[in-house]
Design an enzyme around this catalytic site. Structure first.
Site, short mmCIF file in Angstrom:
data_model
loop_
_atom_site.label_atom_id
_atom_site.label_comp_id
_atom_site.label_asym_id
_atom_site.label_seq_id
_atom_site.Cartn_x
_atom_site.Cartn_y
_atom_site.Cartn_z
N ARG A 90 -14.75 -7.77 -7.88
CA ARG A 90 -13.69 -7.54 -8.39
C ARG A 90 -13.84 -7.54 -10.07
O ARG A 90 -13.68 -6.71 -10.66
CB ARG A 90 -12.63 -8.23 -8.11
CG ARG A 90 -12.07 -7.56 -6.83
CD ARG A 90 -10.69 -7.89 -6.29
NE ARG A 90 -9.91 -7.13 -5.37
CZ ARG A 90 -9.08 -7.59 -4.43
NH1 ARG A 90 -8.59 -8.82 -4.63
NH2 ARG A 90 -8.40 -6.77 -3.69
N GLY B 4 -5.19 -3.67 0.44
CA GLY B 4 -3.92 -3.14 0.88
C GLY B 4 -3.64 -1.97 0.00
O GLY B 4 -3.18 -0.99 0.58
C1 3PG Z 1 -5.44 -7.94 -2.86
O1 3PG Z 1 -6.33 -8.77 -2.63
O2 3PG Z 1 -5.27 -7.11 -2.12
C2 3PG Z 1 -4.74 -7.79 -4.23
O3 3PG Z 1 -5.45 -8.55 -5.15
C3 3PG Z 1 -3.34 -8.01 -4.03
O4 3PG Z 1 -3.00 -9.32 -3.89
P1 3PG Z 1 -1.87 -9.61 -2.86
O5 3PG Z 1 -1.81 -9.02 -1.68
O6 3PG Z 1 -1.63 -11.02 -3.08
O7 3PG Z 1 -0.62 -8.91 -3.64
#
Ligand code: 3PG
Length: 400
Positions: free
Chosen positions: A34, A381
């Site tokens: 990332r 997500g």
């Molecule tokens: C992820 O790792 O999917 C993103 O960085 C979002 O993180 P989160 O699910 O803690 O909001």
């Protein structure tokens, strides 16, 4: 951002919302994908003479400083990737951030501490989020949204802050959206979707949507046991979301009606104990048919027959979307399922997209060449919610 740069950004303070939520072992970054993915945007803005203020969340701290979630290791890594010093502010909108930003010369880069150390970042209360966004806005002249992994979060730095500053989408978001958009349009067929990971509840929305688009859906990982149970098999002590069984049954019926091949594991590796991921001591798993999981054992990876079956279902794919590991890939005894799926993606001639923090990290941690895939998304997500057809707050905020 090219338009922004054309308009002139020299000396401008640009707030770049990145997603530097990287996996850590202590203070060691185990996968820097990332950070590398957003670095070109930061480099481009710095090269144009901007003062670049990078900000991100890391993990899920509880709205207050928590050293185990510090972004300090990411500042060091970002500096190595950019080949220049990246200063680090030990807070987000306090004295350290103000002083660090004030000290930036044109072309310099700083990283703020974890945005989630401030309760306003993730608050459900618009006023509380707004107040934090106001404080962040006072640090900068312009906003660039490039944290694709977080665009599905209605958080202050993702959603409220761009409304307060002239803004643009960064190159990473532009690339990610370009690729995922392709998957919602005319895809080369067969379109094969591979879904894994722990919780079936996280994937229901995307399955619902993909049942209308995909030709084959292959299921693995922790989520497969709820489907196996729905089909009447005992799953021992495997991960199970009993309350999701009715919806799994509904999806299985819909798949049949639509002629979508919905494929579940035929064999699994099981054990009475979850493996030790630190020592990686031999786990000695037992191989059983997926309809014969012993009552005192849990499934931890797909077995060899399933690996072969899934490879055969991927061999002629025109398009593949894969999200979620097939097993506990962090332990060598349970990594073969995930490895086999990654290899099958590489072996097929179709366009392959790996979505998801975990599956993207798995591909790199298991030693695959990330450039050999069509696209590896930085969003877990976020990519799922995009494919579900949802409006993503962080993209909506950049659209105007
Ligand atoms: C992820 O790792 O999917 C993103 O960085 C979002 O993180 P989160 O699910 O803690 O909001």
């Amino acid at each position: 951002i090219d338009e922004l740069i054309q308009d002139g950004v020299e000396g401008k303070r640009i707030f770049v919302r990145a997603d530097l939520n990287v996996p850590l072992a202590g203070t060691t970054i185990t996968d820097d994908g990332r950070i590398r993915a957003v670095a070109p945007t930061i480099a481009k803005l710095a090269a144009a003479g901007a003062k670049v203020i990078v900000a991100s969340h890391l993990g899920r701290p509880k709205g207050a400083p928590d050293p185990q979630f510090s972004l300090a290791p990411a500042a060091a890594r970002l500096g190595e990737i950019l080949g220049k010093q990246v200063s680090f502010a030990t807070d987000t909108v306090g004295d350290s951030a103000k002083a660090t930003v004030a000290a930036l010369a044109n072309g310099e880069v700083t990283l703020l501490e974890n945005l989630r150390f401030n309760a306003g970042e993730t608050s459900k209360d618009d006023a509380e989020r707004g107040a934090f966004a106001d404080a962040l806005a006072s640090l900068a002249d312009l906003y660039v949204g490039d944290g694709f992994g977080a665009v599905h979060r209605k958080h202050a730095s993702v959603f409220d802050l761009p409304a307060r500053l002239p803004h643009a989408a960064g190159d990473l978001i532009a690339t990610e959206v370009g690729v995922l958009k392709k998957l919602t349009e005319d895809v080369a067929r067969p379109y094969v979707v591979v879904l894994g990971g722990a919780k079936v509840s996280d994937k229901l929305g995307v399955i619902d949507n993909l049942l209308e688009k995909a030709d084959r859906i292959l299921i693995g990982g922790g989520m497969s046991y709820t489907f196996l149970k729905a089909k009447g098999h005992e799953v021992g002590i495997s991960l199970l979301q009993e309350d999701q069984i009715p919806v799994c049954l509904e999806y299985l019926a819909r798949a049949e009606k639509r002629g979508v091949e919905f494929v579940l594991p035929v064999d699994v590796l099981v054990s009475a104990d979850f493996p030790d991921l630190k020592t990686k001591a031999a786990a000695n798993p037992e191989l059983v048919a997926s309809d014969a999981i012993p009552a005192d054992k849990e499934g931890l990876d797909i077995g060899p027959k399933t690996r072969e079956l899934y490879a055969s279902k991927l061999a002629d794919a025109g398009t593949v979307f894969w999200n979620g590991p097939m097993g506990v890939f962090e332990h060598p005894d349970y990594a073969n399922g995930t490895k086999a799926v990654a290899q099958a993606l590489l072996d097929c001639d179709g366009f392959t997209v790996v979505g998801g923090g975990d599956s993207a990290a798995a591909v790199r941690i298991l030693g695959f060449d990330e450039n050999a895939f069509g696209h590896i998304s930085t969003g877990g997500g976020a990519s799922l919610e995009y494919l579900e057809g949802k409006t993503l707050p962080g993209l909506a905020a950049l659209e105007d």
